[in-house]
Design an enzyme around this catalytic site. Structure first.
Site, PDB file in Angstrom:
ATOM      1  N   CYS A  67      85.426  69.125  85.164  1.00  0.00           N
ATOM      2  CA  CYS A  67      85.444  70.570  84.944  1.00  0.00           C
ATOM      3  C   CYS A  67      85.410  71.224  86.320  1.00  0.00           C
ATOM      4  O   CYS A  67      85.507  70.538  87.333  1.00  0.00           O
ATOM      5  CB  CYS A  67      84.319  71.046  84.022  1.00  0.00           C
ATOM      6  SG  CYS A  67      82.638  70.966  84.660  1.00  0.00           S
ATOM      7  N   HIS A 100      73.266  51.602  91.798  1.00  0.00           N
ATOM      8  CA  HIS A 100      71.839  51.864  91.642  1.00  0.00           C
ATOM      9  C   HIS A 100      71.449  52.487  90.314  1.00  0.00           C
ATOM     10  O   HIS A 100      70.311  52.317  89.876  1.00  0.00           O
ATOM     11  CB  HIS A 100      71.348  52.784  92.772  1.00  0.00           C
ATOM     12  CG  HIS A 100      71.418  52.149  94.111  1.00  0.00           C
ATOM     13  ND1 HIS A 100      70.946  52.764  95.248  1.00  0.00           N
ATOM     14  CD2 HIS A 100      71.908  50.942  94.526  1.00  0.00           C
ATOM     15  CE1 HIS A 100      71.134  51.983  96.286  1.00  0.00           C
ATOM     16  NE2 HIS A 100      71.724  50.873  95.875  1.00  0.00           N
TER      17      HIS A 100
END
Length: 144
Positions: A67, A100
């Site tokens: 977006c 991570h």
């Protein structure tokens, strides 16, 4: 490497969605395009929810949402259990959020990132594996 990608964008992400879709298809990914299908004004949640649902239910291995700022699609996708949607604006962040955080939905801000950088983020997001180990215990603490 994931093979089936759920893809969606509102009007402000339409141009990059189309470019990313072509990039993915050129590399033999299966893409489910949840829209939007034009640059006409559209609500980001109408596309973020189906992408998140596809990843959540296993119909797609990962999702990509675009977006204008990346914020709306990220906030919406993260309402779904087991979705870890990451707002990414630099390739290094795309890699780290996979390593991570085991992010499964990439959110891109079309108005704030070049198409070249966006495509590099997509490539790294799809190619990078989760490291697990100490990171898994942290990911396990995300859910309420």
């Amino acid at each position: 490497m994931p093979e089936h990608i759920a893809l969606g964008a509102d009007h402000a992400g339409f141009t990059y969605k189309e470019a990313i879709k072509s990039w993915l298809e050129d590399r033999n990914y299966t893409v489910t395009d949840f829209g939007t299908y034009s640059a006409d004004s559209a609500d980001y949640a109408d596309f973020a929810h189906p992408v998140a649902s596809a990843v959540e239910t296993g119909k797609a291995e990962r999702g990509i949402l675009i977006c204008g700022s990346g914020q709306g699609v990220s906030m919406t996708a993260n309402k779904h259990p087991n979705i870890r949607a990451a707002l990414v604006w630099q390739p290094a962040i795309a890699q780290l959020t996979r390593q991570h955080n085991n992010a499964n939905v990439l959110c891109l801000p079309e108005r704030f990132i070049s198409l070249d950088d966006a495509l590099q983020c997509v490539q790294l997001f799809l190619a990078t594996e989760f490291e697990g180990g100490r990171h898994q215990q942290r990911v396990d603490k995300i859910a309420c």
